[in-house]
Design an enzyme around this catalytic site. Structure first.
Site, PDB file in Angstrom:
ATOM      1  N   ARG A  65     -23.962  57.709  -3.664  1.00 42.44           N
ATOM      2  CA  ARG A  65     -23.213  58.143  -4.839  1.00 42.44           C
ATOM      3  C   ARG A  65     -21.880  58.775  -4.465  1.00 42.44           C
ATOM      4  O   ARG A  65     -20.968  58.834  -5.287  1.00 42.44           O
ATOM      5  CB  ARG A  65     -24.068  59.048  -5.721  1.00 42.44           C
ATOM      6  CG  ARG A  65     -25.211  58.230  -6.391  1.00 42.44           C
ATOM      7  CD  ARG A  65     -25.792  58.950  -7.581  1.00 42.44           C
ATOM      8  NE  ARG A  65     -26.172  60.303  -7.249  1.00 42.44           N
ATOM      9  CZ  ARG A  65     -27.415  60.715  -7.037  1.00 42.44           C
ATOM     10  NH1 ARG A  65     -28.428  59.869  -7.130  1.00 42.44           N
ATOM     11  NH2 ARG A  65     -27.669  61.964  -6.746  1.00 42.44           N
ATOM     12  N   GLU A 102     -36.515  69.049   2.453  1.00 45.33           N
ATOM     13  CA  GLU A 102     -37.667  69.871   2.024  1.00 45.33           C
ATOM     14  C   GLU A 102     -38.920  69.386   2.761  1.00 45.33           C
ATOM     15  O   GLU A 102     -39.707  70.167   3.276  1.00 45.33           O
ATOM     16  CB  GLU A 102     -37.821  69.728   0.507  1.00 45.33           C
ATOM     17  CG  GLU A 102     -38.648  70.839  -0.117  1.00 45.33           C
ATOM     18  CD  GLU A 102     -38.787  70.602  -1.624  1.00 45.33           C
ATOM     19  OE1 GLU A 102     -39.620  71.278  -2.223  1.00 45.33           O
ATOM     20  OE2 GLU A 102     -38.064  69.730  -2.170  1.00 45.33           O
TER      21      GLU A 102
END
Lengths: 177, 177
Positions: A65, A102
């Site tokens: 993106r 994460e």
């Protein structure tokens, strides 16, 4: 800089998607902004305003993106564009960096001849969340001797404190949530 | 249309990478074109020339390299941009299509509200090789009732005959190898 009407206009183009990409996350879908010529142009023009009179040699965008805003910005200011990509995508000699997510880790790559020492660059991405991707990009560019003028984001999720990982760099985001 | 000097100039920015992504393939690395502001601008301006006076509503680009040329083109002509992405990346309701690759298959997705019936679009990608990706994108858009003005590519590898898979569509490429 952007006035609040412009920011509200941009915000109005975002679509909230609950539980994407995983449960509990409210995803900001930017595709309605891209689809609307006026909003898309506004987003690029606001990125350009961040730079003001500062001339950069290259806009750097991270796959995928970051390519969307980075290339249009590069075109609009007459700069070159440097892609930072996921592993295995760039064909020439590369430098790479791994960073923690994460769960697990991820890797980014840049061509070893992508940027010359002292060249002014701006890092552009759609989203500053935890800052892992952007700080990895910063490190790649910093190691190559680039002069990183700014890291600029369409959206910043402030409570995730990604900005703290970019403390060596000016950080600007158009929309804060 | 582009004169041969302009095309030679663009070609001069390409870097040949032997045996990428696999043995026997001579990959055309476009990153030197992106990095050079003049060549990058030239590539976008030549895409724009393909359209001439034809006004399109949207530029459609396929992840990831189609984003690079597609978004800058969209910005430059004042159109919206529609991304076609790899599976799992788009957050809203989607239509998807699977297509065969040399080994195995791949899938592309588009938001179901990405384009309205009758809207004029141009499909943009960096490379027309076997045409699998582009013809999948064409089918997605055609099924949604888009008016596909043209599929435009920076590079066409003519001997792979990707053009034949796009026989329902005008196909233009800036550089032929």
């Amino acid at each position: 800089m952007a006035d609040s009407n412009q920011i509200e206009k941009l915000k109005s183009g975002m679509r909230d998607i609950p539980n994407f990409p995983k449960p509990g996350i409210l995803f900001k879908d930017i595709t309605p902004v891209l689809k609307d010529p006026e909003l898309f142009k506004l987003s690029i023009d606001l990125f350009r305003e961040i730079l003001g009179d500062t001339k950069v040699d290259y806009v750097v965008g991270m796959e995928s993106r970051g390519f969307i805003f980075g290339t249009a910005l590069a075109y609009s200011i007459g700069a070159g564009f440097i892609p930072i990509r996921k592993p295995g995508k760039l064909p020439y000699h590369k430098k790479s960096i791994s960073y923690s997510l994460e769960y697990g880790e991820d890797t980014l790559e840049i061509h070893e001849d992508a940027v010359e020492k002292g060249k002014k660059v701006i890092i552009v991405d759609d989203l500053l969340a935890t800052g892992g991707t952007a700080s990895a990009a910063f490190k790649l560019l910093d190691d190559m001797g680039a002069d990183i003028v700014c890291a600029a984001f369409l959206i910043e999720l402030s409570e995730l404190k990604g900005r703290e990982k970019l403390s060596a760099c000016k950080v600007v985001s158009l929309i804060n949530y």
